[in-house]
Write a protein that holds these residues in place. Structure first.
Motif, PDB file in Angstrom:
ATOM      1  N   THR A  21       0.832  -1.209   0.000  1.00 29.34           N
ATOM      2  CA  THR A  21       0.000   0.000   0.000  1.00 29.34           C
ATOM      3  C   THR A  21       0.863   1.254   0.000  1.00 29.34           C
ATOM      4  N   LYS A  22       1.941   1.225   0.779  1.00 27.23           N
ATOM      5  CA  LYS A  22       2.841   2.380   0.857  1.00 27.23           C
ATOM      6  C   LYS A  22       3.439   2.713  -0.506  1.00 27.23           C
ATOM      7  N   SER A  27      -4.680   0.463  -3.932  1.00 28.51           N
ATOM      8  CA  SER A  27      -5.264   1.772  -3.675  1.00 28.51           C
ATOM      9  C   SER A  27      -5.926   1.816  -2.300  1.00 28.51           C
ATOM     10  N   ARG A  28      -6.231   3.023  -1.860  1.00 25.33           N
ATOM     11  CA  ARG A  28      -6.960   3.222  -0.607  1.00 25.33           C
ATOM     12  C   ARG A  28      -8.324   2.534  -0.662  1.00 25.33           C
ATOM     13  N   HIS A  29      -8.960   2.580  -1.844  1.00 28.04           N
ATOM     14  CA  HIS A  29     -10.280   1.950  -1.996  1.00 28.04           C
ATOM     15  C   HIS A  29     -10.178   0.435  -1.842  1.00 28.04           C
ATOM     16  N   ILE A  31      -8.022  -1.308   0.012  1.00 23.35           N
ATOM     17  CA  ILE A  31      -7.874  -1.642   1.425  1.00 23.35           C
ATOM     18  C   ILE A  31      -9.209  -1.477   2.153  1.00 23.35           C
ATOM     19  N   GLY A  32      -9.952  -0.435   1.787  1.00 26.90           N
ATOM     20  CA  GLY A  32     -11.271  -0.240   2.391  1.00 26.90           C
ATOM     21  C   GLY A  32     -12.213  -1.382   2.069  1.00 26.90           C
ATOM     22  N   ILE A 214      -3.810  -0.169   6.116  1.00 25.34           N
ATOM     23  CA  ILE A 214      -4.215   1.035   6.850  1.00 25.34           C
ATOM     24  C   ILE A 214      -2.987   1.773   7.377  1.00 25.34           C
ATOM     25  N   GLN A 217      -1.180   3.637   4.653  1.00 26.78           N
ATOM     26  CA  GLN A 217      -1.830   4.875   4.234  1.00 26.78           C
ATOM     27  C   GLN A 217      -1.519   6.023   5.183  1.00 26.78           C
ATOM     28  N   SER A 218      -1.382   5.720   6.456  1.00 28.90           N
ATOM     29  CA  SER A 218      -1.134   6.813   7.421  1.00 28.90           C
ATOM     30  C   SER A 218      -0.547   6.262   8.704  1.00 28.90           C
ATOM     31  N   ASN A 282      -6.909   4.169  12.372  1.00 32.48           N
ATOM     32  CA  ASN A 282      -5.476   4.443  12.463  1.00 32.48           C
ATOM     33  C   ASN A 282      -4.955   4.219  13.894  1.00 32.48           C
TER      34      ASN A 282
END
Length: 310
Positions: A21-22, A27-29, A31-32, A214, A217-218, A282
Motif C-alpha cells: 500500500t505504501k 489503492s486506498r479503496h 484496502i477499504g 491502513i 496509508q497513514s 489508524n
C-alpha cells in the motif's frame, strides 16, 4: 515453538500489506473494500462456524468462563475510567480503548501457543474463550460505542437508533443466528458448513493485510499515551487480574495456565476494522501493532512461568 515463531508470520502479513500500500500497488479503496469484506463476510463466518460447533454441554468450565469474562470486563472498566477521568477523552475514545484492553486474540495467537505447549490439547478452552468474546466482550463494546455517538435526539430515539444499527451489525447477526442454531440443535447441510469454513479461513490473512494497508496509508504514532494505556492494560493487567481471580474461582490442572495464556494475548486482529466503523482505524491499527510486538515479551514470561511450574 517459541512465541515469536507464532507471531512472526502474522507480522510478515501486516508488513506485506504495509509495503504494497505504501508503494501504491494497492489503492486506498482496495484496502477499504478488503476491510469491509472481513467485517461483513469472513469474520461473521468465523463466529458462525465457531459458535454453531460448540458442544455447550461438554466444553463448559464455569470458573474458567467466569474468570475470562470478569477479567475482561474489569479491564474494560479500568480503561474507560482512566480514559475518561484522567485522560479526559471522549466517551467514544474511552470505549474504543476498552475494546482493545479487554478483548484477547484467542484465535490467531492464544490458541496456537496453547497447541504448541500442550501438544494439541485444550481445544475446549478455545471454545469457551470464543463464546465469552463473541457473546460478552464484542456485544458490550458495540452497544457502548453506539451509545457514545454524539446526537441531540432524545433517549428513546437513541435507543431505537441503537437497536436498528445493532440489528444490522453483521457480528451481532452472526452471533444471534449461530447461537440459535446451536441451542435448537439444528444440523446444517454439509455444503453450508464447508462454505462457511472456506470463508472463515480468509479472515486471518485478509484482516492482517488490511491492517498493514491502513498503516501504509497513514502510519503516525500519535496518541502515544493512549496506546500505552491500552497496551499495558491488555498485556499486564488482564493476566494479573486473572491470576487473582483464580484464588476466588479455582481452575484445576493445566487449564489455569491455558487461561493465563489467552488473557495475556494481544487484542483481536480485527480491532482496526471494528474501530474503522467509528473512524478510529489508524489509532487501532497502531495500537494493535505495538501490542502484538510487545506481547512477544509478556507471553514469553507467562510461558516460562508455566514451564517452570510444570
Amino acid at each position: 515453538m517459541s512465541v515469536y515463531e507464532i507471531l512472526l508470520p502474522l507480522i510478515l502479513i501486516v508488513a506485506a500489506g504495509f509495503l504494497t500500500t505504501k508503494n501504491g500497488f494497492f489503492s486506498r479503496h482496495f484496502i477499504g473494500d478488503v476491510s469491509k469484506f472481513v467485517l461483513y463476510i469472513s469474520l461473521p463466518a468465523v463466529i458462525f462456524g465457531s459458535v454453531t460447533q460448540l458442544d455447550l454441554s461438554e466444553a463448559i468450565n464455569k470458573n474458567y468462563m467466569l474468570i475470562y469474562a470478569v477479567g475482561g470486563l474489569l479491564c474494560m472498566t479500568i480503561a474507560v475510567l482512566y480514559s475518561r477521568l484522567i485522560m479526559k477523552l471522549k466517551w467514544q475514545d474511552c470505549f474504543i480503548n476498552a475494546l482493545g484492553s479487554g478483548m484477547p486474540n484467542s484465535a490467531f495467537i492464544g490458541f496456537p501457543i496453547v497447541l504448541s505447549i500442550f501438544n494439541g490439547q485444550y481445544a475446549e478452552a478455545f471454545l469457551m474463550s470464543v463464546l465469552i468474546e463473541n457473546l460478552v466482550f464484542i456485544p458490550v463494546c458495540l452497544v457502548l460505542l453506539e451509545f457514545s455517538n454524539e446526537t441531540d435526539s432524545s433517549l428513546k430515539d437513541q435507543l431505537i437508533e441503537i437497536g436498528n444499527r445493532l440489528r444490522k451489525n453483521p457480528i451481532i447477526i452472526s452471533i444471534t443466528l449461530a447461537l440459535s442454531i446451536n441451542l435448537l440443535g439444528i444440523q446444517l447441510p454439509v455444503v453450508i458448513g464447508e462454505s462457511v469454513g472456506i470463508l472463515a479461513k480468509t479472515s486471518v490473512a485478509l484482516a492482517l493485510f488490511a491492517i498493514g494497508g491502513i498503516l501504509g496509508q497513514s502510519l503516525v504514532l500519535n496518541q502515544k499515551s493512549r496506546i500505552a494505556l491500552v497496551t499495558s492494560i491488555k498485556l499486564v493487567c488482564f493476566p494479573i487480574i486473572a491470576l487473582g481471580l483464580l484464588l476466588v474461582w479455582p481452575v484445576e490442572g493445566d487449564l489455569k495456565y491455558v487461561l493465563l495464556i489467552f488473557c495475556a494475548s494481544p487484542m483481536l486482529s480485527i480491532y482496526p476494522i471494528l474501530g474503522g466503523i467509528y473512524k478510529q482505524q489508524n489509532f487501532c491499527a497502531n495500537t494493535l501493532i505495538i501490542t502484538t510486538l510487545a506481547s512477544g515479551f509478556t507471553l514469553s514470561i507467562v510461558v516460562s512461568l508455566i514451564t517452570h511450574n510444570s
